[in-house]
Design an enzyme around this catalytic site. Structure first.
Site, PDB file in Angstrom:
ATOM      1  N   LYS A 256     -54.189  -8.478  -3.096  1.00 17.71           N
ATOM      2  CA  LYS A 256     -54.535  -9.381  -4.186  1.00 17.71           C
ATOM      3  C   LYS A 256     -55.982  -9.164  -4.621  1.00 17.71           C
ATOM      4  CE  LYS A 256     -51.573 -13.165  -2.522  1.00 17.71           C
ATOM      5  NZ  LYS A 256     -50.710 -13.352  -3.707  1.00 17.71           N
TER       6      LYS A 256
ATOM      7  N   LYS B  66     -41.303 -21.634   3.908  1.00 20.50           N
ATOM      8  CA  LYS B  66     -42.104 -20.401   3.968  1.00 20.50           C
ATOM      9  C   LYS B  66     -43.450 -20.726   4.601  1.00 20.50           C
ATOM     10  CE  LYS B  66     -44.879 -17.434   0.945  1.00 20.50           C
ATOM     11  NZ  LYS B  66     -45.281 -17.142  -0.454  1.00 20.50           N
TER      12      LYS B  66
ATOM     13  N   ASP C 232     -46.711  -7.846  -1.789  1.00 24.86           N
ATOM     14  CA  ASP C 232     -47.154  -9.206  -2.099  1.00 24.86           C
ATOM     15  C   ASP C 232     -45.982 -10.103  -2.499  1.00 24.86           C
ATOM     16  OD1 ASP C 232     -48.992 -11.251  -2.340  1.00 24.86           O
ATOM     17  OD2 ASP C 232     -49.475 -10.788  -4.429  1.00 24.86           O
TER      18      ASP C 232
ATOM     19  N   ARG D 233     -40.213 -14.137   0.091  1.00 25.57           N
ATOM     20  CA  ARG D 233     -38.747 -14.073   0.017  1.00 25.57           C
ATOM     21  C   ARG D 233     -38.156 -13.292   1.195  1.00 25.57           C
ATOM     22  NH1 ARG D 233     -39.416 -11.525  -5.779  1.00 25.57           N
ATOM     23  NH2 ARG D 233     -41.273 -12.819  -5.494  1.00 25.57           N
TER      24      ARG D 233
END
EC number: 3.4.11.1
Length: 497
Positions: A275, A263, A345, A349
């Protein structure tokens, strides 16, 4: 300035000034090299007064006694030497380096009574010194308020051991490992304004000098492949994404490759699901998985590993501008599976899903391992002492756990199961990108499992170990390079022909 060492190995050496480092096992009456560095046997009395017993990683620092050819002597305890493994030698080297910040010349005596020193042990000691000395100071223009930054000459280190030939050979491999770890640390430590997806891809391209084949897929090429999940993350940034494919062909042509996927979110604001401001600066390190894969490919090529290996890194920036994806959007991945974006956020994945599918579809490797700073939930479960291990294959999981014990880049196996799979089902798409607060690291791994088919696969959640981990004898850096040594050990022990 970070300390740089220049190593040599010798069967005998008489220091001409500088620092002499003498190893001593617990309970031993004499340290290595005492006959040379302490001809009048003064150190035993100094050790008694200083209550130095040879306990592992303990030190006693003294002005060299009369008659010594050294200026300063450091006694370094190695504990019960009979049980010393590779990691113990690394830590011993790191402990020595920590005491030698101002040294200009160093002699290390390894062959002490009760200590078995192999060539690899000597090389590991040297690597431990280098790992401890690493620091990232590229953007510091001054050492202190009144001292300008200067170029520092390497500190000459002579390691005295009977295993000179084996040590020199082993040190070549150790240096390759160190270079890979330091590359990963450098990448994680770089600020995001300097290291965007394009710049990261360019750094990976430099591995071609070592014989790695490197392809860089552009946004247009990824769009043609249908990578809607990865591209959805990238669409909020003005900096275009990249997918980098690295191939090291060191094995036999007929051998299937081992594949590593990282990633590479070069900065993660969280996107529209933004965030909190506090601590967001740390999200420059959200590409720790990609950094580890790049560092690993450097190691395999530099040491000419007898294996066919693939490294794939998905590089994006997750930003919240007017074109960013929204909660509730539905994207179509390269696999054809659709994903409802619940939280922007939970983006890593999405990047990995397309990268995993691409890897499996194109290369059909014998195994895939992905690394990602994926979830805060893994830190809640394991803190920053272990990385989370998820796998669909018990044999691969056991190999990874064993490699973690050797390198002390430790893993803890976490569950996968149908119960968790149901938690990411969506009312509107094939799946959603988050299963809620409970079991967050597990549902993230369960999401990735939908993109690997039946290929043996493992997911390493390194959110707690790739950056900001507690410093120790081997790492004084914010970016740790976690995963490089672990995966090199995995390959070395199980997959080289």
């Amino acid at each position: 300035m970070p300390t740089k060492f220049e190593f040599s190995f010798s069967k005998s050496h008489r220091p001409a000034g500088g620092v002499a480092v003498l190893l001593q096992a617990a309970g031993a009456k004499e340290a290595a090299g005492a006959a040379v560095a302490d001809p009048e046997s003064v150190l035993a009395k100094a050790a008694k007064i200083g209550k130095f017993t040879g306990k592992a990683l303990s030190t006693l620092d003294v002005i060299a006694p009369h008659g010594s050819p050294a200026d300063r002597i450091v006694l370094l305890g190695v504990g019960h030497a009979a049980g010393m493994g590779d990691h113990d030698w690394l830590k011993a080297g790191g402990a020595a380096a920590a005491k030698l910040r101002s040294a200009e010349k160093i002699t290390v005596f390894l062959d002490a009574p009760g200590i078995e020193v192999t060539g690899k042990a000597a090389a590991d000691f040297a690597l431990g010194m280098e790992m401890n000395a690493y620091s990232f100071e590229s953007y510091k223009t001054r050492k202190s308020d009144d001292e300008p930054k200067t170029t520092q000459k390497p500190v000459k280190v002579t390691i005295v051991t009977a295993t000179v030939i084996a040590a020199k050979k082993a040190f070549g491999t150790a240096q390759a490992v160190g270079e890979g770890v330091f590359l990963a640390r450098d990448l994680v430590n770089e600020p995001a304004n300097v290291l965007g997806p394009v710049e990261f891809a360019a750094r990976a391209k430099e591995l071609e000098k070592l014989g790695v084949e490197v392809e860089i897929l552009t946004e247009r090429e990824m769009k043609k492949l249908g990578m809607g999940a990865l591209l959805g993350v990238a669409q909020g940034s003005s900096r275009p994404p990249r997918l980098v494919v690295m191939q090291w062909k060191g094995g036999k042509a007929k051998d299937k490759s081992v594949a590593f996927i990282g990633k590479g979110v070069v900065f993660d604001t969280g996107g529209i699901s933004i965030k909190p401001a506090s601590g967001m600066e740390d999200m420059k390190g959200d590409m720790g998985g990609a950094a580890a894969v790049t560092g690993l490919m450097h190691v395999l090529a530099a040491r000419k590993a007898a294996v066919n290996a693939i490294g794939i890194i998905g590089l994006v920036e997750n930003m919240p501008d007017g074109s960013a994806q929204r909660p509730g959007d539905i994207v179509t991945s390269m696999s054809g599976q659709t994903i409802e974006v619940i939280n922007t956020d939970a983006e890593g994945r999405l990047v990995l899903g397309d990268a995993l599918w691409y890897c499996n579809d194109r290369f059909k490797p014998q195994l895939m391992i992905d690394l990602a700073t994926l979830t805060g939930a893994i830190m809640v479960a394991l803190s920053n002492h272990y990385a989370g291990l998820f796998s669909n294959d018990d044999r691969l999981a056991e190999q990874l756990l064993a490699a973690g014990l050797v390198t002390q880049e430790r893993l803890w196996r976490m569950p996968l199961g149908k119960e968790y799979d149901k938690m990411i089902d969506s009312k509107f798409a094939d799946m959603k990108n988050t299963g809620g607060r409970h079991g967050g690291s597990v549902t993230a791994a369960q999401f990735l499992k939908r993109f690997v088919k039946d290929t043996p696969w493992a997911h390493l959640d390194i959110a707690g170990t790739a950056m900001g981990s507690p410093t120790d004898e081997l790492n004084q850096s914010w970016g740790s390079g976690f995963g490089v040594r672990l995966l090199d050990q995995l390959v070395r022990a199980n997959y080289e022909s």
